[in-house]
Design an enzyme around this catalytic site. Structure first.
Site, mmCIF file in Angstrom:
data_model
loop_
_atom_site.group_PDB
_atom_site.id
_atom_site.type_symbol
_atom_site.label_atom_id
_atom_site.label_comp_id
_atom_site.label_asym_id
_atom_site.label_seq_id
_atom_site.Cartn_x
_atom_site.Cartn_y
_atom_site.Cartn_z
ATOM 1 N N LYS A 9 0.906 -1.340 -0.096
ATOM 2 C CA LYS A 9 0.039 0.051 -0.007
ATOM 3 C C LYS A 9 0.843 1.322 0.062
ATOM 4 C CE LYS A 9 -1.907 -0.684 4.076
ATOM 5 N NZ LYS A 9 -1.588 -1.989 4.417
ATOM 6 N N ARG A 84 -9.761 1.604 7.854
ATOM 7 C CA ARG A 84 -9.236 0.331 8.369
ATOM 8 C C ARG A 84 -10.353 -0.412 9.103
ATOM 9 N NH1 ARG A 84 -3.104 -1.237 8.905
ATOM 10 N NH2 ARG A 84 -2.612 0.854 7.990
ATOM 11 N N ARG A 123 11.900 -6.253 4.977
ATOM 12 C CA ARG A 123 11.966 -4.845 4.833
ATOM 13 C C ARG A 123 12.645 -4.044 5.565
ATOM 14 N NH1 ARG A 123 5.642 -3.249 4.746
ATOM 15 N NH2 ARG A 123 5.397 -3.030 7.020
ATOM 16 N N ARG A 156 10.917 -1.314 10.767
ATOM 17 C CA ARG A 156 10.177 -0.653 11.680
ATOM 18 C C ARG A 156 9.962 -1.543 13.034
ATOM 19 N NH1 ARG A 156 4.793 0.101 7.905
ATOM 20 N NH2 ARG A 156 3.995 -0.826 9.660
ATOM 21 N N ARG A 167 -1.223 -8.551 13.531
ATOM 22 C CA ARG A 167 -1.487 -7.165 12.452
ATOM 23 C C ARG A 167 -2.484 -8.109 11.402
ATOM 24 N NH1 ARG A 167 4.056 -4.893 11.439
ATOM 25 N NH2 ARG A 167 3.077 -3.888 9.532
HETATM 26 P P1 ADP Z 1 0.674 -1.944 7.737
HETATM 27 O O1 ADP Z 1 -0.413 -1.944 6.727
HETATM 28 O O2 ADP Z 1 2.058 -2.630 7.157
HETATM 29 O O3 ADP Z 1 0.198 -2.543 9.150
HETATM 30 P P2 ADP Z 1 0.817 0.723 8.373
HETATM 31 O O4 ADP Z 1 1.830 1.792 8.180
HETATM 32 O O5 ADP Z 1 -0.359 0.962 7.424
HETATM 33 O O6 ADP Z 1 1.250 -0.642 8.144
HETATM 34 O O7 ADP Z 1 0.159 0.930 9.858
HETATM 35 C C1 ADP Z 1 0.942 1.021 10.810
HETATM 36 C C2 ADP Z 1 0.093 0.797 12.266
HETATM 37 O O8 ADP Z 1 -0.488 1.847 12.530
HETATM 38 C C3 ADP Z 1 -1.140 -0.288 12.154
HETATM 39 O O9 ADP Z 1 -0.635 -1.750 12.679
HETATM 40 C C4 ADP Z 1 -2.081 0.230 13.134
HETATM 41 O O10 ADP Z 1 -1.377 0.004 14.566
HETATM 42 C C5 ADP Z 1 -1.960 1.875 12.804
HETATM 43 N N1 ADP Z 1 -2.750 2.430 11.763
HETATM 44 C C6 ADP Z 1 -2.668 2.678 10.739
HETATM 45 N N2 ADP Z 1 -3.797 3.048 9.941
HETATM 46 C C7 ADP Z 1 -4.694 3.111 10.963
HETATM 47 C C8 ADP Z 1 -6.114 3.122 10.845
HETATM 48 N N3 ADP Z 1 -6.629 3.474 9.698
HETATM 49 N N4 ADP Z 1 -6.891 2.864 11.916
HETATM 50 C C9 ADP Z 1 -6.098 2.402 13.171
HETATM 51 N N5 ADP Z 1 -4.904 2.312 13.316
HETATM 52 C C10 ADP Z 1 -4.063 2.630 12.193
#
Ligand code: ADP
Ligand code: ZN
Length: 212
Positions: A9, A84, A123, A156, A167
């Site tokens: 993404k 999400r 990564r 990360r 996750r």
């Molecule tokens: P990934 O999709 O690899 O988990 P992201 O960088 O999109 O990575 O998100 C990292 C973390 O940030 C998520 O695991 C969550 O804890 C938080 N997060 C991101 N977007 C949202 C969202 N829309 N609602 C709630 N928590 C979020």
């Protein structure tokens, strides 16, 4: 831009936003930025994110809406990793309707779980310029050093085996139902996310009717 953790993404969101000259709004990036600042909120965020849990909907919505209000979003924007949860999607819908806006497309990156876990564990990122690498499929020229700016690379904090599995579970339970929600609106583009970065970008372009 929707898809399980590690589906690409962030990578695709950045490329497509640059090509279309619109902002790339990643909730993950917004939260990582907030975590890097020494505030009471950053400790709260770390506790949730590093355990693979979601940030509460109310805080997430507020942060996104504050970003969308900025003037650079007038010509459109790419949301990456948001919404999400079903509740986020519903609140977003109401918010956009009030502004006489709507989502044009939902790009869904389909990638099998084995691929995403491998990608996440391999990564590495550059905190300085945002460059991203994969130690097996796209390694930096010099081990652990960013090709673009020469700073060192790191994983990360939430990219470890235990958190990744949490996750993925959260994705299955909270986020997958959104596919049906948006399919009923007829705006979902499903993209095979396990091809090369270039191929996935091309497919996204086709779906959006733009040459990217
Ligand atoms: P990934 O999709 O690899 O988990 P992201 O960088 O999109 O990575 O998100 C990292 C973390 O940030 C998520 O695991 C969550 O804890 C938080 N997060 C991101 N977007 C949202 C969202 N829309 N609602 C709630 N928590 C979020
Ligand atoms: Zn760099």
């Amino acid at each position: 831009m929707m898809g399980p953790p590690g589906s690409g993404k962030g990578t695709q969101g950045k490329i497509v936003a640059e090509a279309l000259k619109i902002p790339h709004i990643s909730t993950g990036d917004i939260f990582r930025q907030a975590m890097s600042e020494a505030t009471p909120q950053s400790e709260e965020l770390k506790a949730l994110i590093n355990k693979g849990q979601l940030v509460p909907d109310s805080l997430t919505n507020a942060m996104v809406f504050k970003r969308i209000e900025r003037s650079d979003c007038i010509g459109g924007y790419i949301l990456d990793g948001y919404p999400r949860t079903l509740s986020q999607a519903e609140v977003l819908d109401a918010y956009l309707a009030e502004k006489h806006q709507n989502l044009d497309y939902v790009v869904m990156l389909d990638v099998p779980e084995e691929t995403t876990v491998d990608r996440i564990l391999n990564r590495r990122f550059c905190k300085s310029c945002g460059g991203s690498f994969n130690i097996t499929t796209n390694p930096p020229k010099i081990e652990n050093i960013c090709d673009y700016c020469g700073e060192s690379l790191s994983a990360r904090d939430d990219d470890n085996e235990e958190t990744v599995l949490d996750r993925i579970k959260v994705y299955e339970k909270e986020t997958k139902p959104l596919i049906e929600f948006y399919e009923s609106k007829g705006i979902v583009c499903s993209i095979a996310g396990d091809n090369s970065v270039k191929e996935a970008t091309k497919e996204i372009g086709k779906c959006l009717g733009r040459d990217i």
